[in-house]
Motif scaffolding. Structure first.
Motif, PDB file in Angstrom:
ATOM      1  N   GLY A 301     -24.426  -2.125  -1.858  1.00 28.72           N
ATOM      2  CA  GLY A 301     -23.986  -1.188  -2.898  1.00 28.72           C
ATOM      3  C   GLY A 301     -22.769  -0.366  -2.508  1.00 28.72           C
ATOM      4  O   GLY A 301     -21.765  -0.891  -2.009  1.00 28.72           O
ATOM      5  N   THR A 302     -22.898   0.930  -2.735  1.00 29.34           N
ATOM      6  CA  THR A 302     -21.794   1.839  -2.417  1.00 29.34           C
ATOM      7  C   THR A 302     -21.443   1.779  -0.933  1.00 29.34           C
ATOM      8  O   THR A 302     -20.268   1.852  -0.557  1.00 29.34           O
ATOM      9  CB  THR A 302     -22.197   3.269  -2.838  1.00 29.34           C
ATOM     10  OG1 THR A 302     -22.137   3.324  -4.264  1.00 29.34           O
ATOM     11  CG2 THR A 302     -21.289   4.325  -2.267  1.00 29.34           C
ATOM     12  N   SER A 303     -22.444   1.631  -0.086  1.00 29.34           N
ATOM     13  CA  SER A 303     -22.171   1.538   1.354  1.00 29.34           C
ATOM     14  C   SER A 303     -21.375   0.275   1.668  1.00 29.34           C
ATOM     15  O   SER A 303     -20.581   0.251   2.608  1.00 29.34           O
ATOM     16  CB  SER A 303     -23.481   1.555   2.149  1.00 29.34           C
ATOM     17  OG  SER A 303     -24.108   2.807   2.019  1.00 29.34           O
ATOM     18  N   ILE A 346     -24.196   0.064   7.694  1.00 25.61           N
ATOM     19  CA  ILE A 346     -23.955   1.325   6.987  1.00 25.61           C
ATOM     20  C   ILE A 346     -25.094   1.559   6.005  1.00 25.61           C
ATOM     21  O   ILE A 346     -25.406   0.677   5.192  1.00 25.61           O
ATOM     22  CB  ILE A 346     -22.631   1.287   6.190  1.00 25.61           C
ATOM     23  CG1 ILE A 346     -21.460   0.949   7.111  1.00 25.61           C
ATOM     24  CG2 ILE A 346     -22.393   2.613   5.482  1.00 25.61           C
ATOM     25  CD1 ILE A 346     -20.136   0.774   6.355  1.00 25.61           C
ATOM     26  N   SER A 347     -25.699   2.732   6.077  1.00 25.60           N
ATOM     27  CA  SER A 347     -26.764   3.047   5.125  1.00 25.60           C
ATOM     28  C   SER A 347     -26.956   4.556   5.032  1.00 25.60           C
ATOM     29  O   SER A 347     -27.282   5.194   6.038  1.00 25.60           O
ATOM     30  CB  SER A 347     -28.078   2.385   5.563  1.00 25.60           C
ATOM     31  OG  SER A 347     -29.111   2.734   4.672  1.00 25.60           O
ATOM     32  N   GLN A 348     -26.738   5.103   3.859  1.00 25.60           N
ATOM     33  CA  GLN A 348     -26.983   6.531   3.666  1.00 25.60           C
ATOM     34  C   GLN A 348     -28.410   6.871   4.042  1.00 25.60           C
ATOM     35  O   GLN A 348     -28.662   7.754   4.840  1.00 25.60           O
ATOM     36  CB  GLN A 348     -26.705   6.897   2.203  1.00 25.60           C
ATOM     37  CG  GLN A 348     -26.775   8.369   1.844  1.00 25.60           C
ATOM     38  CD  GLN A 348     -28.175   8.961   1.754  1.00 25.60           C
ATOM     39  OE1 GLN A 348     -28.444  10.016   2.345  1.00 25.60           O
ATOM     40  NE2 GLN A 348     -29.077   8.305   1.065  1.00 25.60           N
ATOM     41  N   SER A 349     -29.350   6.144   3.444  1.00 26.14           N
ATOM     42  CA  SER A 349     -30.778   6.465   3.617  1.00 26.14           C
ATOM     43  C   SER A 349     -31.296   6.027   4.975  1.00 26.14           C
ATOM     44  O   SER A 349     -32.243   6.604   5.499  1.00 26.14           O
ATOM     45  CB  SER A 349     -31.599   5.760   2.540  1.00 26.14           C
ATOM     46  OG  SER A 349     -31.436   4.350   2.657  1.00 26.14           O
ATOM     47  N   GLY A 350     -30.699   4.976   5.516  1.00 22.51           N
ATOM     48  CA  GLY A 350     -31.236   4.390   6.751  1.00 22.51           C
ATOM     49  C   GLY A 350     -32.524   3.632   6.505  1.00 22.51           C
ATOM     50  O   GLY A 350     -33.205   3.221   7.439  1.00 22.51           O
ATOM     51  N   THR A 352     -32.762   1.165   3.678  1.00 23.75           N
ATOM     52  CA  THR A 352     -32.563   0.036   2.766  1.00 23.75           C
ATOM     53  C   THR A 352     -33.123  -1.232   3.414  1.00 23.75           C
ATOM     54  O   THR A 352     -32.682  -1.636   4.498  1.00 23.75           O
ATOM     55  CB  THR A 352     -31.065  -0.099   2.425  1.00 23.75           C
ATOM     56  OG1 THR A 352     -30.678   1.099   1.752  1.00 23.75           O
ATOM     57  CG2 THR A 352     -30.801  -1.301   1.546  1.00 23.75           C
ATOM     58  N   VAL A 398     -29.106   9.854  -7.407  1.00 20.62           N
ATOM     59  CA  VAL A 398     -29.288   8.412  -7.224  1.00 20.62           C
ATOM     60  C   VAL A 398     -27.931   7.732  -7.003  1.00 20.62           C
ATOM     61  O   VAL A 398     -27.805   6.806  -6.195  1.00 20.62           O
ATOM     62  CB  VAL A 398     -30.059   7.817  -8.424  1.00 20.62           C
ATOM     63  CG1 VAL A 398     -30.057   6.298  -8.376  1.00 20.62           C
ATOM     64  CG2 VAL A 398     -31.500   8.330  -8.422  1.00 20.62           C
ATOM     65  N   LEU A 483     -18.733   0.831 -10.285  1.00 16.30           N
ATOM     66  CA  LEU A 483     -20.182   0.935 -10.033  1.00 16.30           C
ATOM     67  C   LEU A 483     -20.709   2.291 -10.502  1.00 16.30           C
ATOM     68  O   LEU A 483     -21.765   2.372 -11.146  1.00 16.30           O
ATOM     69  CB  LEU A 483     -20.484   0.731  -8.537  1.00 16.30           C
ATOM     70  CG  LEU A 483     -21.944   0.914  -8.127  1.00 16.30           C
ATOM     71  CD1 LEU A 483     -22.850  -0.102  -8.812  1.00 16.30           C
ATOM     72  CD2 LEU A 483     -22.108   0.800  -6.603  1.00 16.30           C
ATOM     73  N   LYS A 484     -19.952   3.352 -10.203  1.00 16.61           N
ATOM     74  CA  LYS A 484     -20.414   4.692 -10.611  1.00 16.61           C
ATOM     75  C   LYS A 484     -20.561   4.749 -12.131  1.00 16.61           C
ATOM     76  O   LYS A 484     -21.543   5.264 -12.644  1.00 16.61           O
ATOM     77  CB  LYS A 484     -19.438   5.791 -10.157  1.00 16.61           C
ATOM     78  CG  LYS A 484     -19.387   6.082  -8.682  1.00 16.61           C
ATOM     79  CD  LYS A 484     -20.589   6.805  -8.125  1.00 16.61           C
ATOM     80  CE  LYS A 484     -21.633   5.884  -7.615  1.00 16.61           C
ATOM     81  NZ  LYS A 484     -21.615   5.477  -6.234  1.00 16.61           N
ATOM     82  N   GLU A 487     -23.624   2.487 -13.388  1.00 13.77           N
ATOM     83  CA  GLU A 487     -24.993   2.855 -13.032  1.00 13.77           C
ATOM     84  C   GLU A 487     -25.491   4.114 -13.731  1.00 13.77           C
ATOM     85  O   GLU A 487     -26.684   4.259 -13.955  1.00 13.77           O
ATOM     86  CB  GLU A 487     -25.186   2.946 -11.517  1.00 13.77           C
ATOM     87  CG  GLU A 487     -24.493   4.087 -10.843  1.00 13.77           C
ATOM     88  CD  GLU A 487     -24.688   4.070  -9.330  1.00 13.77           C
ATOM     89  OE1 GLU A 487     -25.759   3.651  -8.854  1.00 13.77           O
ATOM     90  OE2 GLU A 487     -23.767   4.499  -8.617  1.00 13.77           O
ATOM     91  N   LYS A 602     -33.338   5.854  -5.757  1.00 13.59           N
ATOM     92  CA  LYS A 602     -32.598   5.969  -4.505  1.00 13.59           C
ATOM     93  C   LYS A 602     -33.391   5.315  -3.385  1.00 13.59           C
ATOM     94  O   LYS A 602     -34.607   5.340  -3.393  1.00 13.59           O
ATOM     95  CB  LYS A 602     -32.366   7.444  -4.186  1.00 13.59           C
ATOM     96  CG  LYS A 602     -31.250   7.625  -3.192  1.00 13.59           C
ATOM     97  CD  LYS A 602     -30.516   8.905  -3.396  1.00 13.59           C
ATOM     98  CE  LYS A 602     -29.315   9.008  -2.496  1.00 13.59           C
ATOM     99  NZ  LYS A 602     -28.139   8.365  -3.093  1.00 13.59           N
TER     100      LYS A 602
HETATM  101  C1  F6R Z   1     -24.943   3.447  -5.736  1.00 11.21           C
HETATM  102  C2  F6R Z   1     -25.890   3.567  -4.649  1.00 11.21           C
HETATM  103  C3  F6R Z   1     -26.424   2.317  -4.049  1.00 11.21           C
HETATM  104  C4  F6R Z   1     -26.590   2.477  -2.530  1.00 11.21           C
HETATM  105  C5  F6R Z   1     -27.273   1.247  -1.946  1.00 11.21           C
HETATM  106  C6  F6R Z   1     -27.364   1.318  -0.433  1.00 11.21           C
HETATM  107  O1  F6R Z   1     -24.493   4.693  -6.157  1.00 11.21           O
HETATM  108  O2  F6R Z   1     -26.257   4.625  -4.246  1.00 11.21           O
HETATM  109  O3  F6R Z   1     -25.628   1.213  -4.347  1.00 11.21           O
HETATM  110  O4  F6R Z   1     -25.337   2.662  -1.964  1.00 11.21           O
HETATM  111  O5  F6R Z   1     -28.552   1.126  -2.481  1.00 11.21           O
HETATM  112  O6  F6R Z   1     -28.081   2.444  -0.033  1.00 11.21           O
HETATM  113  P1  F6R Z   1     -28.039   2.959   1.451  1.00 11.21           P
HETATM  114  O7  F6R Z   1     -26.646   3.405   1.731  1.00 11.21           O
HETATM  115  O8  F6R Z   1     -29.034   4.071   1.498  1.00 11.21           O
HETATM  116  O9  F6R Z   1     -28.414   1.803   2.325  1.00 11.21           O
END
Ligand code: F6R
Length: 607
Positions: A301-303, A346-350, A352, A398, A483-484, A487, A602
């Motif tokens: 996704g965004t990452s 790369i992962s915001q949440s860590g 995924t 999200v 994407l923004k 979604e 999310k």
């Molecule tokens: C879009 C969005 C998703 C995340 C994707 C990966 O706005 O938030 O596309 O970027 O699900 O998530 P992470 O970065 O948490 O692995």
């Protein structure tokens, strides 16, 4: 996906559960439910739709029980109905389970349990867990959950209560995130830190394969790990950070937090005199950096869009070949990867699931894996051989925003450091450091133009399609802008390299097609201006994101949103901000639920 909360203590559990679920709604909003142990019985309430429907159902209900669990669902197995909402219960109605993940052998287990006389009510995979636990129950809930866990194939984070054990929660994890919050005379369970953050800053991150028993006094009976107290971590989030404050939506709050978040990301990590960055978490010597033959970036996704920009940054500054892969594809396509490769996840949440699986695959094949992660203590942060935290603060919206720009800053600092080991001079490095340090203020200048962008957004309200174009560093920004928009506003949008337009998408352009062109004054500017001419010739509506002072573009585009001048390599950190605001305001004008876009949640913890 799916939020879990649990409480065991001396206060009534219900207010805690509802407040925790409220903070977890970004993890799913197909249905919500709670189970509380009250006077030796289990009280279960659940309702389809978002949490407010459950809250209405519970208004005036007086539940005094001090042990309970709650769930907010993102449906996988079974439609979003009240029957399929969690918690699920066993045949006797004494054991209740909330679950995040997917039980892959649920059909086989269901058949076996049906044959043994168990009665199923829902279509979910989760319900097999209730009956399995019931099957193994002989007075010891903890042992029954541990035994049931050995029968299950798949991913789960579960929290279990029983009417027969009024002061006990049993939690188990395999592949889906679960944490225990440590309080005084009370303890908590959450799928995610926001569930518990206002109540305690002390958490234990459960490991895969672990089963724990949680009472008001402590966390006991750990399987597979000896000493849990040594694993208590400080969360490092302030309770206020997980509130919306005065903003109408988390997404808008997080867009506006970007200057401070970025300042935190880079703070203490840049040394101007050296023209370099210091990222201790990389755990790599200069020799190891020089030995890297190839970098592979994996994400979703965004990452993944951030990863594409990272590719351009690393190739430009360090002249090292870079590939960017969707984690889900990398995982399943027998990739050629091994020693000599540096993999960056790369992962915001860590959390995924596809990215976690890809990390494991890369490690199995001998590659060193670094993580760029926001959530401290998350699975990818713990799994990787080194890495850099974003320090962006909790991202609840999200649609990812501040984590995107935070990731770009980290990728830039990694590229800078790699570059300094290989090609970049001290003078070049110092210019790059100063440009990065200037970005938070430059972002503020863009945010100050929000009203202008909101007005522009009104013109998209009845649109059905949009095209986003960019070249070079601006191409992944176009992907991210599209994407923004799709979604959160449900308008179909596509991102394209501007030059590719002539190879197909130009057929779509007419007076009703808005085309957002990311066109800063960079090395490909003249080419992009030519692409704008091509669109205008076909009467397309051009919205350009351009560099301040660019008067030429004003005569060619229908609307221009200006961003301050920076180095080409850093432009995406600025040019994405107006696109985030544009998407946000289009969604608001269309009356869309910005923080709860349909079908999304999310943190995608299922593969
Ligand atoms: C879009 C969005 C998703 C995340 C994707 C990966 O706005 O938030 O596309 O970027 O699900 O998530 P992470 O970065 O948490 O692995």
């Amino acid at each position: 996906m799916c939020g879990i909360v649990g409480y065991v203590g001396t206060r009534p559990a219900l207010p805690f559960l509802l407040a925790g679920l409220h903070r977890l709604e970004y993890r799913g909003y197909d249905s919500a439910g709670i189970a509380v142990v009250t006077g030796g019985a289990l009280e279960v309430y659940k309702e389809v739709g978002n949490l407010s429907r459950l809250q209405e159902m519970l208004a005036g209900v007086d539940l005094r029980g001090t042990t309970g669990i709650g769930h907010t669902r993102w449906a996988t197995h079974g439609e979003p109905t009240t029957i399929n909402a969690h918690p699920h219960t066993d045949c006797s109605g004494t054991i209740a389970v909330v679950h995040n993940g997917i039980i892959e052998n649920c059909e086989q287990l269901r058949r076996e349990l049906l044959a043994r006389g168990h009665r199923f009510r829902s279509d979910t995979d989760t319900e097999v867990l209730c009956h399995l636990i019931e099957e193994y129950s002989d007075g010891d809930l903890f042992a029954a959950v541990a035994a049931a866990a050995t029968k299950v194939i798949g991913a789960y984070g579960i929290c279990v209560v029983s009417a027969r054990h009024p002061d006990l929660l049993v939690a188990a994890r395999n592949g889906s995130p679960l944490i225990v919050g440590v309080g005084n005379g009370e303890n908590f369970v959450g799928s995610d830190v926001p569930a518990i953050a206002p109540h305690t800053q002390r958490v234990i991150y459960l490991d895969d394969g672990e089963v724990v028993a949680i009472t008001p006094e402590g966390v006991q009976g750990v399987v597979g790990k000896a000493d849990l107290s040594a694993r208590v971590h400080a969360v490092g989030w302030e309770p206020g950070e997980i509130d919306r404050g005065d903003f109408p939506h988390f997404m808008l709050k997080e867009i506006h937090e970007q200057p401070q978040a970025l300042a935190r990301t880079i703070s203490g990590r840049l040394v101007e005199s050296e023209g370099d960055s210091h990222l201790g978490g990389l755990n790599m010597t200069p020799k190891e950096l020089l030995d890297v033959q190839r970098v592979i970036i994996i994400s979703c996704g965004t990452s993944w869009h951030a990863g594409l920009i990272g590719e351009y940054m690393l190739e430009e500054t360090a002249r090292v070949p870079v590939e960017v892969e969707y984690a889900s594809e990398f995982r399943y396509r027998n990739p050629v990867v091994g020693r000599g490769d540096l993999v960056i996840a790369i992962s915001q949440s860590g959390e995924t699931a596809d990215t976690i699986a890809a990390v494991r695959e890369a490690q199995r094949r001998g590659a060193r894996v670094l993580g760029i992660v926001n959530v401290v203590g998350s699975t990818i942060a713990r799994l990787t051989d080194g890495g850099v935290y974003l320090r962006s603060g909790p991202e609840i919206g999200v649609a990812s925003t501040k984590a995107f720009t935070g990731t770009l800053a980290v990728l830039f600092m990694i590229a800078l450091h790699f570059g300094r080991q290989r090609h970049t001079s001290n003078a070049e490095g110092r210019i790059m450091v100063r440009a990065l340090q200037a970005l938070p203020d430059q972002m503020r200048q863009i945010l100050a133009r929000e009203a202008e962008i909101a007005e522009l957004a009104a013109r998209f309200v009845n649109g059905r399609n949009a095209l986003y174009l960019g070249r070079g560093y601006s191409f992944p920004v176009a992907l991210e802008g599209a994407l923004k928009l799709k979604e959160i506003s449900y308008i179909h949008a596509e991102g394209y390299p501007a030059a590719e337009m002539k190879h197909g998408p130009i057929a779509l352009i007419d007076k009703d097609m808005p085309v957002v062109v990311v066109a800063p004054q960079d090395s490909v500017y003249d080419k992009v201006v030519s692409n704008i001419e091509e669109i205008r010739t076909r009467r397309g509506q051009v919205i350009a994101v351009a560099t301040e002072g660019d008067t030429e573009i004003a005569s060619k585009a229908n609307h221009v949103i200006y961003i301050p001048q920076t180095l080409e390599i850093l432009t995406p950190l600025l040019s994405v901000v107006p696109l985030q605001l544009l998407a946000y305001h289009v969604a608001v004008h269309r009356g869309c639920p910005v923080d709860q876009p349909k079908n999304l949640a999310k943190s995608v913890t299922v593969e």
